[in-house]
Write an enzyme that holds these catalytic residues in place. Structure first.
Site, mmCIF file in Angstrom:
data_model
loop_
_atom_site.group_PDB
_atom_site.id
_atom_site.type_symbol
_atom_site.label_atom_id
_atom_site.label_comp_id
_atom_site.label_asym_id
_atom_site.label_seq_id
_atom_site.Cartn_x
_atom_site.Cartn_y
_atom_site.Cartn_z
ATOM 1 N N LEU A 126 0.812 -1.204 0.000
ATOM 2 C CA LEU A 126 0.000 0.000 0.000
ATOM 3 C C LEU A 126 0.849 1.259 0.000
ATOM 4 C CD1 LEU A 126 -1.726 -2.399 1.429
ATOM 5 C CD2 LEU A 126 -3.278 -0.542 1.973
ATOM 6 N N ASP A 127 1.986 1.217 0.676
ATOM 7 C CA ASP A 127 2.855 2.387 0.754
ATOM 8 C C ASP A 127 3.347 2.769 -0.639
ATOM 9 O OD1 ASP A 127 4.061 4.411 2.140
ATOM 10 O OD2 ASP A 127 5.429 3.144 3.275
ATOM 11 N N ASP A 128 3.908 1.796 -1.357
ATOM 12 C CA ASP A 128 4.369 2.066 -2.722
ATOM 13 C C ASP A 128 3.231 2.563 -3.597
ATOM 14 O OD1 ASP A 128 7.277 1.056 -3.722
ATOM 15 O OD2 ASP A 128 6.682 0.015 -1.899
ATOM 16 N N VAL B 283 2.257 6.184 -2.926
ATOM 17 C CA VAL B 283 3.282 7.133 -3.353
ATOM 18 C C VAL B 283 3.344 7.210 -4.881
ATOM 19 C CG1 VAL B 283 5.744 7.691 -3.238
ATOM 20 C CG2 VAL B 283 4.583 6.809 -1.220
ATOM 21 N N ARG C 85 0.173 7.744 4.574
ATOM 22 C CA ARG C 85 0.432 7.781 3.134
ATOM 23 C C ARG C 85 -0.863 7.571 2.339
ATOM 24 N NH1 ARG C 85 4.933 8.878 4.126
ATOM 25 N NH2 ARG C 85 6.012 6.907 4.326
#
Length: 655
Positions: free
Chosen positions: A388-390, A393, A465
């Site tokens: 999810l972070d990637d 971003v 994020r």
């Protein structure tokens, strides 16, 4: 007025700032690959290169003396002043890291009476000996015959057959634990012995007969009651496991192989991380598959792709980070702007488009079966495990490119990424890295989980994020339940002094940066008490030299908050970006931080950073992203310039 005057005294001259940004921009662009992406070295501690050496000797592969000599040089260089090996640069002694590094150096051929080996052995003895190694190290030692299988927890392969409603199920643990454990359980069932043609052992690291030791003691994070229960279960399993029907065992091994082979992922490897890949190669060896057996051979080639080989040193990375590196670099370049930066960023973003996973429903779909795929993985390829972070971003960088520069072609990717992120929110309002509602905390009390990293629960940094992404796409607390629930989660998780925890970056500086960016983008007022408290806290922990730093010790179980450390470029950049997101571009602390970055910039326009500023698993495994001191300082300096040139002084993007 005093604050304004102080800021003007501290602020760098615009020409100096502009020159610094231009130099950093050129430096970062210089690392771009021919196809448009960026990938920087990702360094962990000594354990991965040590395990790589031991894997080769486990399999009796031909000795590559040149490569081993370079790895030995690396291991010797990072040995600590305490005689052992740390988990971070200049860190405290770590038993398991020290045992593995010593074992690897001895395997390579370093004599046991060499001064560095003597110092290591004495340091290990002084801390109770190698009996205090962790579970993963003990499994390695069991396969080498240094200890017996009584020294490791029972891991019945039949676990893979358990139904989802059972207390333990593969989908109730994190992706990294799941992919590591499945081939390890096959190894535990077959109990193979390393070929070890040189016959090297490390009995001398123990203060007792290593073949007489039992399982590990309770880890500090583990509850006495839960650990006692699971230890009793472990003892029972140790007695009854040999009585399991052979047909059941074979069915379980077949199920483990089916799980593995569905996720082999070519040369990128299952989970695209080193531990499962190494376990898979050893698993196939134990099953009698030779080095030419395609799944084994492909995985083994993938391990070698993780090597970083230089003139005098070499080490093995735990994984690679091209998607993460590319999207963050694109953000920095979009902030910098200009005729060179923006086209380079666009090349990187165009490279990312086909990396989005739109077909495979990975393990995450067990708990979210109706959600369509749409995420990005951290590595080149890892279809079953996007994160999810990637994804958040990447979506923000693509959205910024289309909004600020009118570039078409990103709408479909952004829409699917957003859909997947919204579908992956956990019930408490937070977001985790790879899974949903992974909250079975009792499992961290099983003997195997002495590392305390068996789960992937929601965290403040990833939650922030995802909020940043949704808010940048136009959502607010009022218009989006996802954002409202996420902001409520962040309100609950702020620490009394004003910081937020950072799971994937070190630590409270990283978490606070992530959250302040999200709150700003979500429309939380800058005079909101939680933003004021956070900004005040950040200003209060600034180092005398104008930078910011934080030590890995801040992850201690007995929470004491931020722990002071020498300034680093990446942590300074996070603090600056956080303060500016909170509306503090004119704060004297920001001007001092900017001056620190300019003063520490090297001749190549970038920054040198030996300290580790990222986190694999708190208290267990840390990371040094070689890209962080390249793109984060550029990002912060350019943000400062851009805000100082506007009247609003408001950050208008999610990061």
């Amino acid at each position: 007025m005093d604050s304004v005057n102080a800021t003007s005294r501290e602020a760098p001259q615009s020409g100096v700032l502009e020159s610094s940004i231009a130099s950093a921009t050129q430096g970062v662009i210089g690392f771009q690959q021919a196809d448009g992406h960026w990938v920087f070295e990702l360094e962990a501690d000594c354990t991965i290169p040590a395990e790589y050496v031991l894997l080769r000797h486990y399999l009796a592969e031909p000795v590559d003396a040149v490569l081993e000599a370079k790895i030995a040089n690396y291991l010797r260089r990072i040995q600590g002043a305490h005689g052992g090996w740390p988990l971070v640069h200049d860190g405290e002694f770590d038993m398991s890291a020290s045992v593995k590094a010593y074992f690897a150096l001895k395997m390579i051929g370093d004599p046991v009476d060499a001064p560095h080996m003597v110092r290591a052995r004495e340091a290990i003895h002084a801390r109770g000996g190698a009996i205090n190694s962790n579970v993963f190290t003990r499994f390695l030692l069991a396969m080498y015959g240094v200890v017996t299988w009584r020294a490791v927890p029972v891991l019945p392969i039949e676990i893979v057959l358990l139904p989802f409603w059972s207390p333990f199920h593969l989908n109730k643990i994190s992706y990294w634990a799941r992919t590591t454990m499945v081939p390890l359980m096959v190894l535990a069932a077959l109990k193979p012995r390393a070929k070890n043609p040189k016959g090297v052992g490390i009995d001398e690291l123990f203060l007792q007969d290593p073949r007489g030791i039992g399982t590990t003691a309770r880890a500090p994070h583990q509850s006495r009651a839960w650990f006692a229960l699971f230890s009793t279960l472990d003892a029972i399993l140790r007695v009854v496991e040999p009585l399991f029907p052979k047909s059941l065992r074979q069915r379980a091994i077949d199920a483990a192989l089916a799980f593995t082979e569905e996720r082999l992922n070519g040369e990128d490897g299952m989970g695209a991380i080193y531990p499962p890949m190494a376990n898979i190669v050893m698993m196939y060896d134990a099953l009698g598959k030779d080095e030419n057996y395609p799944p084994r051979a492909t995985t083994r080639r993938g391990i070698d792709k993780l090597l970083v080989i230089k003139d005098d040193e070499a080490y093995c990375q735990p994984c690679v980070s091209p998607v993460w590196d590319t999207t963050l670099t694109a953000h920095a370049l979009l902030e910098a702007g200009g005729d060179k930066a923006v086209p380079a960023a666009r090349q990187g973003l165009d490279w990312l488009i086909p990396k989005q996973e739109l077909e495979v429903k990975g393990d995450w779909a067990v708990k979210r079966p109706d959600v369509r795929p749409g995420g990005w993985a951290f590595q080149y390829n890892n279809a079953h495990y996007p994160d999810l972070d990637d994804t958040a971003v990447v979506v923000m960088s693509m959205d910024r490119m289309r909004r600020e520069h009118g570039v078409a072609g990103y709408d479909a990717a952004i829409a699917r990424g957003r859909e997947w992120i919204e579908g992956m929110q956990s019930d408490d309002g937070g977001w985790a890295a790879f899974d949903v509602n992974n909250l079975e905390y009792y499992l961290n009390n099983i003997p195997f989980s002495d590392h305390g990293a068996l789960l992937d629960p929601p965290t403040e940094d990833v939650t922030a994020r995802c909020i940043s992404m949704l808010a940048q796409l136009g959502e607010t607390e009022k218009t989006s339940k996802h954002v409202a629930d996420g902001v409520a989660y962040l309100r609950k998780t702020q620490h009394p002094e004003g910081s937020w925890y950072g799971r994937w970056g070190m630590n409270f500086i990283y978490g606070t940066w992530s959250v302040l960016c999200a709150l700003n983008m979500a429309g939380v007022r800058h005079d909101d008490p939680m933003m004021r408290k956070a900004a005040g806290w950040l200003a209060s922990i600034q180092n005398q030299d104008g930078g910011w730093g934080e030590d890995a010790v801040s992850y201690r179980l007995d929470y004491r908050g931020w722990e002071a450390a020498p300034s680093t470029a990446s942590q300074t950049a996070w603090a600056l970006l956080a303060l500016m997101a909170a509306g503090e571009v004119d704060h004297p602390a920001v001007a001092r931080g900017v001056k620190y970055l300019i003063a520490t910039q090297n001749k190549k326009g970038l920054w040198d950073e030996q300290r580790y500023t990222a986190t694999g698993f708190p208290r267990v495994f840390y990371l040094r992203y070689h890209g962080y001191p390249k793109f984060f300082p550029l990002w912060a300096l350019a943000r400062y310039r851009n805000l100082r040139n506007t009247n609003s002084r408001v950050v208008g993007v999610g990061m």
